[in-house]
Design a protein around this motif. Structure first.
Motif, PDB file in Angstrom:
ATOM      1  N   ASP A  45       0.913  -1.282   0.094  1.00  0.00           N
ATOM      2  CA  ASP A  45       0.059   0.093   0.041  1.00  0.00           C
ATOM      3  C   ASP A  45       0.914   1.234   0.144  1.00  0.00           C
ATOM      4  OD1 ASP A  45      -2.375  -1.391  -0.073  1.00  0.00           O
ATOM      5  OD2 ASP A  45      -2.532  -1.518   2.155  1.00  0.00           O
ATOM      6  N   TYR A  46       1.934   1.166   0.750  1.00  0.00           N
ATOM      7  CA  TYR A  46       2.566   2.327   0.988  1.00  0.00           C
ATOM      8  C   TYR A  46       3.416   2.911  -0.510  1.00  0.00           C
ATOM      9  CZ  TYR A  46       7.228  -0.275   1.069  1.00  0.00           C
ATOM     10  OH  TYR A  46       8.043  -1.147   0.971  1.00  0.00           O
ATOM     11  N   ILE A  47       3.662   1.732  -1.488  1.00  0.00           N
ATOM     12  CA  ILE A  47       4.028   2.075  -2.729  1.00  0.00           C
ATOM     13  C   ILE A  47       3.259   2.920  -3.596  1.00  0.00           C
ATOM     14  CG2 ILE A  47       5.156   1.050  -4.868  1.00  0.00           C
ATOM     15  CD1 ILE A  47       7.140   1.086  -2.476  1.00  0.00           C
ATOM     16  N   ARG A  48       1.912   2.079  -3.544  1.00  0.00           N
ATOM     17  CA  ARG A  48       0.799   2.794  -4.284  1.00  0.00           C
ATOM     18  C   ARG A  48       0.606   4.143  -3.704  1.00  0.00           C
ATOM     19  NH1 ARG A  48      -1.381  -2.754  -4.198  1.00  0.00           N
ATOM     20  NH2 ARG A  48      -2.274  -2.183  -2.326  1.00  0.00           N
ATOM     21  N   THR A  49       0.708   4.309  -2.651  1.00  0.00           N
ATOM     22  CA  THR A  49       0.425   5.723  -1.741  1.00  0.00           C
ATOM     23  C   THR A  49       1.621   6.738  -2.353  1.00  0.00           C
ATOM     24  OG1 THR A  49      -0.385   4.961  -0.003  1.00  0.00           O
ATOM     25  CG2 THR A  49       0.479   7.132   0.056  1.00  0.00           C
ATOM     26  N   ALA A  50       2.908   6.236  -2.659  1.00  0.00           N
ATOM     27  CA  ALA A  50       3.870   7.152  -3.138  1.00  0.00           C
ATOM     28  C   ALA A  50       3.649   7.245  -4.600  1.00  0.00           C
ATOM     29  CB  ALA A  50       5.292   6.256  -2.778  1.00  0.00           C
ATOM     30  N   ARG A  51       3.172   6.475  -5.359  1.00  0.00           N
ATOM     31  CA  ARG A  51       3.019   6.628  -6.749  1.00  0.00           C
ATOM     32  C   ARG A  51       1.843   7.721  -6.824  1.00  0.00           C
ATOM     33  NH1 ARG A  51       3.581   0.231  -8.335  1.00  0.00           N
ATOM     34  NH2 ARG A  51       5.592   0.624  -9.103  1.00  0.00           N
ATOM     35  N   ALA A  52       0.747   7.601  -5.904  1.00  0.00           N
ATOM     36  CA  ALA A  52      -0.500   8.505  -6.046  1.00  0.00           C
ATOM     37  C   ALA A  52       0.061   9.875  -5.647  1.00  0.00           C
ATOM     38  CB  ALA A  52      -1.584   7.893  -5.046  1.00  0.00           C
ATOM     39  N   LYS A  53       1.183  10.257  -4.970  1.00  0.00           N
ATOM     40  CA  LYS A  53       1.537  11.534  -4.654  1.00  0.00           C
ATOM     41  C   LYS A  53       2.224  12.014  -5.852  1.00  0.00           C
ATOM     42  CE  LYS A  53       1.890  10.803   0.199  1.00  0.00           C
ATOM     43  NZ  LYS A  53       2.636  10.852   1.379  1.00  0.00           N
ATOM     44  N   GLY A  54       2.613  11.153  -6.928  1.00  0.00           N
ATOM     45  CA  GLY A  54       3.202  11.620  -7.897  1.00  0.00           C
ATOM     46  C   GLY A  54       4.897  11.776  -7.946  1.00  0.00           C
ATOM     47  N   LEU A  55       5.365  11.035  -7.336  1.00  0.00           N
ATOM     48  CA  LEU A  55       6.768  10.662  -7.127  1.00  0.00           C
ATOM     49  C   LEU A  55       7.303   9.989  -8.249  1.00  0.00           C
ATOM     50  CD1 LEU A  55       7.121   9.623  -3.297  1.00  0.00           C
ATOM     51  CD2 LEU A  55       7.536  11.803  -4.491  1.00  0.00           C
ATOM     52  N   PRO A  56       8.193  10.513  -8.745  1.00  0.00           N
ATOM     53  CA  PRO A  56       9.074   9.519 -10.135  1.00  0.00           C
ATOM     54  C   PRO A  56       9.083   8.104  -9.666  1.00  0.00           C
ATOM     55  CG  PRO A  56      10.059  11.722  -9.387  1.00  0.00           C
ATOM     56  CD  PRO A  56       9.313  11.364  -8.356  1.00  0.00           C
ATOM     57  N   GLU A  57       8.956   7.559 -10.849  1.00  0.00           N
ATOM     58  CA  GLU A  57       8.885   5.825 -10.689  1.00  0.00           C
ATOM     59  C   GLU A  57      10.143   5.386 -10.246  1.00  0.00           C
ATOM     60  OE1 GLU A  57       7.691   1.996 -10.806  1.00  0.00           O
ATOM     61  OE2 GLU A  57       6.556   3.833 -10.893  1.00  0.00           O
ATOM     62  N   GLY A  58      11.389   6.075 -10.569  1.00  0.00           N
ATOM     63  CA  GLY A  58      12.456   5.744 -10.154  1.00  0.00           C
ATOM     64  C   GLY A  58      12.894   5.776  -8.492  1.00  0.00           C
ATOM     65  N   LYS A  59      12.243   6.874  -8.167  1.00  0.00           N
ATOM     66  CA  LYS A  59      12.432   6.986  -6.846  1.00  0.00           C
ATOM     67  C   LYS A  59      11.533   6.241  -5.873  1.00  0.00           C
ATOM     68  CE  LYS A  59      12.352  10.834  -3.238  1.00  0.00           C
ATOM     69  NZ  LYS A  59      11.914  12.547  -2.942  1.00  0.00           N
ATOM     70  N   VAL A  60      10.432   5.727  -6.538  1.00  0.00           N
ATOM     71  CA  VAL A  60       9.559   4.812  -5.667  1.00  0.00           C
ATOM     72  C   VAL A  60      10.156   3.635  -5.846  1.00  0.00           C
ATOM     73  CG1 VAL A  60       7.460   3.739  -5.927  1.00  0.00           C
ATOM     74  CG2 VAL A  60       7.389   6.271  -6.371  1.00  0.00           C
ATOM     75  N   VAL A  61      10.862   3.088  -6.704  1.00  0.00           N
ATOM     76  CA  VAL A  61      11.481   1.749  -6.755  1.00  0.00           C
ATOM     77  C   VAL A  61      12.751   1.715  -6.115  1.00  0.00           C
ATOM     78  CG1 VAL A  61      12.428   0.096  -8.404  1.00  0.00           C
ATOM     79  CG2 VAL A  61      10.215   1.199  -8.826  1.00  0.00           C
ATOM     80  N   TRP A  62      13.630   2.538  -6.292  1.00  0.00           N
ATOM     81  CA  TRP A  62      14.899   2.619  -5.661  1.00  0.00           C
ATOM     82  C   TRP A  62      15.010   3.061  -4.442  1.00  0.00           C
ATOM     83  CZ3 TRP A  62      17.647  -0.809  -8.579  1.00  0.00           C
ATOM     84  CH2 TRP A  62      17.458  -0.789  -9.882  1.00  0.00           C
ATOM     85  N   LYS A  63      14.213   3.862  -4.029  1.00  0.00           N
ATOM     86  CA  LYS A  63      14.427   4.722  -2.611  1.00  0.00           C
ATOM     87  C   LYS A  63      13.432   3.882  -1.649  1.00  0.00           C
ATOM     88  CE  LYS A  63      14.580   8.843  -0.035  1.00  0.00           C
ATOM     89  NZ  LYS A  63      14.324  10.418   0.022  1.00  0.00           N
ATOM     90  N   HIS A  64      11.883   3.934  -1.913  1.00  0.00           N
ATOM     91  CA  HIS A  64      10.946   3.414  -1.128  1.00  0.00           C
ATOM     92  C   HIS A  64      10.992   1.863  -1.185  1.00  0.00           C
ATOM     93  CE1 HIS A  64       9.645   7.414  -0.032  1.00  0.00           C
ATOM     94  NE2 HIS A  64       9.673   7.618  -1.222  1.00  0.00           N
ATOM     95  N   GLY A  65      11.212   1.024  -2.314  1.00  0.00           N
ATOM     96  CA  GLY A  65      10.943  -0.035  -2.591  1.00  0.00           C
ATOM     97  C   GLY A  65      12.065  -0.913  -2.048  1.00  0.00           C
TER      98      GLY A  65
END
Length: 328
Positions: free
Chosen positions: A223-243
């Motif tokens: 869920d927190y990954i989907r939330t990060a994407r919903a906030k408009g964060l760049p995909e690279g930042k979502v994958v490499w920093k949060h995931g």
């Protein structure tokens, strides 16, 4: 009370580690005793023969004429004082032999481990972003091939390709006969290191890529990954920093568990490439029935694995903040 509990837990772990080391010493001793062959016979064979009197004298010198339990008691007593005995074949203190060969093995194992973790994690993360894409299928197929191939076969194939057909890298050894000075010496070692390190890393690249792929697919569905994407964060930042931070947890765990397997694989790799490390020393000791040296290598390897597991536990707690709240 909290400090007392921490001290008590530390002392308990140290006692458990000591008992485990002693159990390894005893188990390895009886395991070696059950192995066929006699070190004196090997030495006498290379000498071209010897009289019965000389053979009996050699067996008495090495303590091989004593009962097995008495030999065990003498060996355990020496280990407790830090004395691993003398090598039957090299006629050198085993501790000295181990310290001479240890740097080469550590360099090989750590280089292979870094290559395997970095390349495997990047490949698995890349394939997890699009699990049904062509890139993901390619990574999966290559992983299966790499995981299935025997390490010695990979080493021989790399030798044929890059040391014979295309003579880019040296055939064997850790350095050239004429050692260059200065930075050239370290570059020469690095040149010799490439093929052995890649050979040892290949199987683990395949393993970590599959593990990273599975872990990242699960993490990227949270869920927190989907939330990060919903906030408009760049995909690279979502994958490499949060995931990736959470995706690394099972990888770090397996690094510690497989550290012993890396040393086992290093025996074959060092034999193929004539790399002057503990693996090559273990291989030569088995052929020459140099049991004292072999016991020292097994004990040393067990201690290194225990240290690796402790470091893995520390790294695990650093990566996963939830583990910092767990009492020791």
């Amino acid at each position: 009370m909290d400090t007392y509990q921490k001290v008590t837990a530390t002392v308990k772990r140290l006692i458990e580690a000591f008992l485990l080391v002693m159990a390894v010493v005893v188990f390895n001793f009886f395991l070696i005793q059950m192995a066929p062959g006699d070190p004196v016979e090997v030495i006498v064979g290379e000498m071209g023969g010897a009289s019965e009197e000389l053979i009996a004298q050699m067996r008495a010198q090495y303590g091989l004429d004593r009962p097995v339990l008495e030999q065990l008691g003498v060996y355990v007593g020496k280990v407790l004082t830090g004395d691993l005995g003398y090598s039957y074949y090299f006629n050198t203190p085993v501790t000295q032999l181990l310290l001479q060969r240890l740097p080469a093995t550590v360099l090989l194992v750590m280089s292979a481990l870094v290559v395997a973790v970095v390349v495997g994690t990047l490949a698995g993360t890349f394939s997890a972003r699009k699990p049904d894409g062509m890139g993901s299928h390619v990574v999966t197929v290559l992983s299966l091939v790499g995981y299935s191939a025997p390490v010695f076969w990979i080493g021989m194939m790399l030798l044929i390709l890059f040391a014979s057909i295309w003579p880019i890298f040296p055939v064997s050894g850790m350095y050239s006969m004429r050692r260059p000075d200065g930075i050239g010496y370290y570059l020469d070692i690095l040149h010799h290191l490439v093929l052995p390190a890649v050979t040892l890393a290949t199987i683990y690249i395949a393993f970590y890529s599959r593990l990273a792929r599975t872990s990242m697919i699960e993490v990227l569905g949270q869920d927190y990954i989907r939330t990060a994407r919903a906030k408009g964060l760049p995909e690279g930042k979502v994958v490499w920093k949060h995931g990736l931070r959470n995706g690394l947890i099972p990888i770090v765990t397996m690094v510690g568990l497989q550290f012993g397997q890396l040393f086992a694989g290093a025996v074959l790799v060092e034999a193929v490439f004539n790399w002057p490390g503990l693996g090559r020393l273990a291989y030569d000791s088995i052929l020459r029935r140099d049991y004292t040296t072999l016991l020292g290598i097994l004990l040393f390897s067990a201690i290194l694995v225990m240290i690796a597991n402790a470091l893995t536990d520390i790294a695990y707690r650093w990566i996963d903040p939830r583990m910092r709240k767990v009492k020791a």
